[in-house]
Design an enzyme around this catalytic site. Structure first.
Site, PDB file in Angstrom:
ATOM      1  N   CYS A 131       2.890  -6.268   3.975  1.00  0.00           N
ATOM      2  CA  CYS A 131       2.077  -5.601   4.688  1.00  0.00           C
ATOM      3  C   CYS A 131       0.412  -5.597   4.199  1.00  0.00           C
ATOM      4  O   CYS A 131      -0.273  -5.413   4.616  1.00  0.00           O
ATOM      5  CB  CYS A 131       2.703  -4.845   4.832  1.00  0.00           C
ATOM      6  SG  CYS A 131       3.689  -3.786   3.985  1.00  0.00           S
ATOM      7  N   HIS A 238      -0.759   1.878   6.014  1.00  0.00           N
ATOM      8  CA  HIS A 238      -1.679   1.791   4.524  1.00  0.00           C
ATOM      9  C   HIS A 238      -2.801   1.381   4.204  1.00  0.00           C
ATOM     10  O   HIS A 238      -3.737   1.326   4.902  1.00  0.00           O
ATOM     11  CB  HIS A 238      -1.069   0.405   4.170  1.00  0.00           C
ATOM     12  CG  HIS A 238       0.472   0.168   3.286  1.00  0.00           C
ATOM     13  ND1 HIS A 238       1.511   1.335   3.782  1.00  0.00           N
ATOM     14  CD2 HIS A 238       0.984  -1.459   3.131  1.00  0.00           C
ATOM     15  CE1 HIS A 238       2.623   0.612   3.604  1.00  0.00           C
ATOM     16  NE2 HIS A 238       2.516  -0.565   3.835  1.00  0.00           N
TER      17      HIS A 238
END
Length: 336
Positions: A131, A238
């Protein structure tokens, strides 16, 4: 267009449920079958205005023949079942780390290296990158193409959802004062410089993944890359500080213009008005947000970026669905 048969493996997990949301958003019409572990088998799921019963994944699950399988059920499941699916002519798009560094398996971010999708023919598997790597690649590829990237320093600030439901629960419960179950220390009101396991050289596997995946996706096996990955008390998205040393000189305004015109990127760079990418605004979206673009005066041709994306969407489910769509487009164009 052919009515493709698509399997969703790990359909009841955090990423699996997001597969379903994203497939609905992209309106990818197909004949779907949902698989999960024995624990989740028999559950019903509303998807595409239809009720599906989740089936238990087993060695005969792919006997009926599927065109594509989206896997998000962990590395051991992928290692066992992806080759079985591929042997039956199904192309597996795998979200685990099991196949990412296999030299015969393409590691794909659709905005970055869509040409590699066709390499699925080697093993019948396409790997979804980590990710944190995915969002970095979307931001870095246009810059690398125009200026060349000499060195990369990653500092990541990763949401608890990246650790699955257990990580999410640790933050929820930590707010209530309960001890952690997933993480080795409390995550609420804390930052953990520890994602995945530590290796002998002091790096974590997450940091090593970012290094190796960056090199593979950009096709630069000797690129200088280092990373420090930190878990922070944020539920979704994130955030990354990316420091680049470029091969050639640049102007900041040219970098901003380049990124604003690049696929999958939303430029948010107006610091005078407090406009910059944030986890809270990226959550629930499929794009990569880039801002805080500024020169690094400590090194020749140095550049700083702040990059944010929803780790469960673009960092996992959305990227996999976008690969599936491009794969279908590839097949359809081959027929013409």
């Amino acid at each position: 267009m052919k009515n493709y048969k698509i399997a969703i493996v790990g359909a009841t997990g955090m990423v699996g449920r997001t597969f379903l949301k994203v497939l609905e958003e992209y309106d990818l019409k197909a004949d779907y079958t949902l698989f999960a572990s024995a624990k989740s088998a028999g559950k019903t799921v509303e998807f595409m205005n239809k009720e599906y019963t989740v089936q238990e994944l087993c060695e005969t699950s792919f006997d009926d023949g599927f065109d594509i399988a989206l896997f998000s059920a962990g590395g051991s499941t992928s290692e066992k079942y992806a080759p079985i699916a591929a042997a039956h002519g199904c192309v597996v798009i795998d979200n685990s780390s099991a196949w990412r560094m296999d030299k015969d398996v393409p590691l794909v971010v659709p905005e970055v290296n869509p040409q590699d999708i066709s390499k699925y023919k080697n093993k019948g598997i396409i790997a979804n990158p980590n990710c944190s790597t995915i969002q970095a690649m979307v931001a870095m590829k246009p810059i690398d193409d125009k200026y060349g990237i000499k060195r990369v320093v990653y500092s990541t600030y990763q949401a608890v959802s990246g650790a699955g439901l257990g990580g999410y629960k640790d933050l929820e419960n930590g707010i209530k004062g309960e001890p952690p179950k997933k993480f080795p220390h409390p995550i609420f009101s804390n930052c953990l410089p520890h994602i995945d396991v530590f290796t002998e050289d002091g790096y974590t596997k997450e940091e090593i993944k970012m290094v190796n995946e960056t090199r593979k996706i950009l096709g630069k096996p000797n690129m200088k890359v280092t990373a420090t990955c930190v878990r922070v008390p944020v539920f979704a998205s994130h955030s990354e500080s990316i420091n680049l040393e470029l091969e050639t000189p640049f102007e900041i305004e040219d970098i901003k213009k380049l990124l604003s015109q690049s696929e999958g990127i939303i430029l948010q760079d107006d610091p005078k008005n407090n406009v910059y990418p944030m986890a809270i605004t990226a959550a629930g979206t499929n794009d990569v947000y880039v801002g805080r673009i500024r020169r690094d005066f400590s090194v020749e041709n140095g550049l700083n970026l702040w990059v944010v994306a929803d780790n469960i969407r673009k960092g996992a489910a959305t990227n996999a669905v976008q690969i599936a769509i491009k794969l279908i487009d590839l097949w359809e164009n081959d027929k013409k």
